[in-house]
Design a protein around this motif. Sequence first.
Motif, short mmCIF file in Angstrom:
data_model
loop_
_atom_site.label_atom_id
_atom_site.label_comp_id
_atom_site.label_asym_id
_atom_site.label_seq_id
_atom_site.Cartn_x
_atom_site.Cartn_y
_atom_site.Cartn_z
N LYS A 1 0.83 -1.20 0.00
CA LYS A 1 0.00 0.00 0.00
C LYS A 1 0.87 1.26 0.00
CE LYS A 1 -4.15 -1.87 2.25
NZ LYS A 1 -4.95 -1.89 3.51
N ILE A 2 1.96 1.23 0.80
CA ILE A 2 2.88 2.37 0.85
C ILE A 2 3.52 2.59 -0.52
CG2 ILE A 2 5.09 3.17 1.81
CD1 ILE A 2 4.24 1.73 4.44
N GLN A 3 3.96 1.46 -1.15
CA GLN A 3 4.58 1.57 -2.47
C GLN A 3 3.60 2.12 -3.49
OE1 GLN A 3 6.41 -2.14 -3.63
NE2 GLN A 3 7.40 -2.37 -1.64
N GLU A 4 2.34 1.67 -3.41
CA GLU A 4 1.32 2.15 -4.34
C GLU A 4 1.06 3.65 -4.15
OE1 GLU A 4 -1.35 2.29 -7.35
OE2 GLU A 4 0.01 0.67 -6.83
N GLU A 5 1.01 4.09 -2.90
CA GLU A 5 0.81 5.51 -2.61
C GLU A 5 1.99 6.33 -3.12
OE1 GLU A 5 -0.84 8.99 -1.46
OE2 GLU A 5 -1.82 7.02 -1.50
N TYR A 6 3.20 5.79 -2.90
CA TYR A 6 4.41 6.48 -3.37
C TYR A 6 4.39 6.59 -4.89
CZ TYR A 6 9.26 7.24 -4.70
OH TYR A 6 10.39 7.73 -5.28
N ARG A 7 4.01 5.49 -5.57
CA ARG A 7 3.98 5.49 -7.03
C ARG A 7 2.97 6.52 -7.55
NH1 ARG A 7 5.81 1.65 -10.66
NH2 ARG A 7 6.40 0.33 -8.91
N ARG A 8 1.79 6.58 -6.89
CA ARG A 8 0.76 7.52 -7.30
C ARG A 8 1.25 8.97 -7.12
NH1 ARG A 8 -3.32 4.81 -5.42
NH2 ARG A 8 -3.09 5.60 -3.30
N GLU A 9 1.88 9.22 -5.97
CA GLU A 9 2.39 10.56 -5.69
C GLU A 9 3.51 10.92 -6.66
OE1 GLU A 9 4.77 12.78 -2.06
OE2 GLU A 9 3.38 11.17 -1.55
N PHE A 10 4.37 9.93 -6.95
CA PHE A 10 5.49 10.15 -7.86
C PHE A 10 4.99 10.52 -9.26
CE2 PHE A 10 8.26 8.33 -11.15
CZ PHE A 10 9.40 9.09 -10.95
N LEU A 11 3.98 9.78 -9.76
CA LEU A 11 3.44 10.06 -11.08
C LEU A 11 2.82 11.46 -11.13
CD1 LEU A 11 1.85 6.60 -11.98
CD2 LEU A 11 3.85 7.65 -13.02
N GLY A 12 2.16 11.85 -10.03
CA GLY A 12 1.60 13.20 -9.97
C GLY A 12 2.70 14.25 -10.03
N ASN A 13 3.80 13.99 -9.32
CA ASN A 13 4.93 14.93 -9.34
C ASN A 13 5.57 15.02 -10.72
OD1 ASN A 13 4.66 15.55 -6.65
ND2 ASN A 13 6.12 14.03 -5.95
N VAL A 14 5.70 13.85 -11.38
CA VAL A 14 6.28 13.84 -12.72
C VAL A 14 5.41 14.64 -13.69
CG1 VAL A 14 6.77 12.37 -14.72
CG2 VAL A 14 7.54 11.67 -12.46
N ALA A 15 4.08 14.44 -13.60
CA ALA A 15 3.17 15.19 -14.47
C ALA A 15 3.34 16.70 -14.25
CB ALA A 15 1.73 14.77 -14.20
N HIS A 16 3.49 17.08 -12.98
CA HIS A 16 3.68 18.50 -12.66
C HIS A 16 5.02 19.00 -13.20
CE1 HIS A 16 3.50 22.23 -10.40
NE2 HIS A 16 4.71 21.97 -9.94
N GLU A 17 6.06 18.17 -13.04
CA GLU A 17 7.40 18.55 -13.51
C GLU A 17 7.43 18.70 -15.02
OE1 GLU A 17 10.68 18.92 -12.14
OE2 GLU A 17 9.63 19.31 -10.28
N LEU A 18 6.68 17.85 -15.73
CA LEU A 18 6.69 17.90 -17.19
C LEU A 18 5.95 19.12 -17.73
CD1 LEU A 18 6.01 14.15 -18.04
CD2 LEU A 18 8.09 15.40 -18.58
N LYS A 19 4.93 19.56 -17.02
CA LYS A 19 4.11 20.67 -17.51
C LYS A 19 4.92 21.95 -17.69
CE LYS A 19 -0.40 19.21 -15.69
NZ LYS A 19 -1.41 19.46 -14.63
N THR A 20 5.75 22.27 -16.70
CA THR A 20 6.48 23.55 -16.73
C THR A 20 7.35 23.68 -17.98
OG1 THR A 20 6.43 23.65 -14.32
CG2 THR A 20 8.02 25.08 -15.45
#
Length: 214
Positions: A45-64
């Motif tokens: 569950k922790i890994q899944e939460e981390y993965r979800r958060e990481f993908l959100g961060n990547v999406a944010h990083e790519l937008k700029t």
Amino acid sequence: KIYNHLILLDPNSAKKLEIKNDMSTLLKEVEEFTNTKKTEIDNLKIQEEYRREFLGNVAHELKTPLFTVQGYLETLLDGAINDKSIRDKYLERAQSGVDRLIYIVNDLDMITKIESDTLKLNRTTFNILELIQEIFDLLEMNADKKGIILLFDRKYSKPILVNADKDKIRQVLINLIENSIKYGAEKGTTEISVEPLISNKLIVKISDNGMGIE
């Protein structure tokens, strides 16, 4: 029946299993098994939460950088390309955005390699003090905006040679120093020290005047 169910869930234990007839031993083994499985599920569950958060961060990083590149190119296409000074400046900024995108994609590729255990380190011998100074120079403008001074804890009279993957060490140091600038107090300092830890290892300490992390 209980043992059979346990084996179905954990087939690796089948060969080691010695079936007991007394209930207390059975209950103890079931409890241990349950606790182990609960820990595994919690970790997943922790890994899944981390993965979800990481993908959100990547999406944010790519937008700029994407929007940056898009904005400069659209401005050039709208007529600014005819002004040589603007054209060169905007193309350079668009190139910087592309470089940032490549950096993010390389990070994703590196994470994939780490997960699949195929990441190879390119070890060389280099002076870590020179590398830190390069990063100071790179991030100097960011630090100046907040009045933060980047400095060593003392004057190092001799090079400090390390054997490591220079690019990976650079990534780690940039990450830490950028965070130090971002969360550090205005008109403060970001100070780096390089000290012996044990016979063949060094510790690099990065200290600032920020709020800190719990």
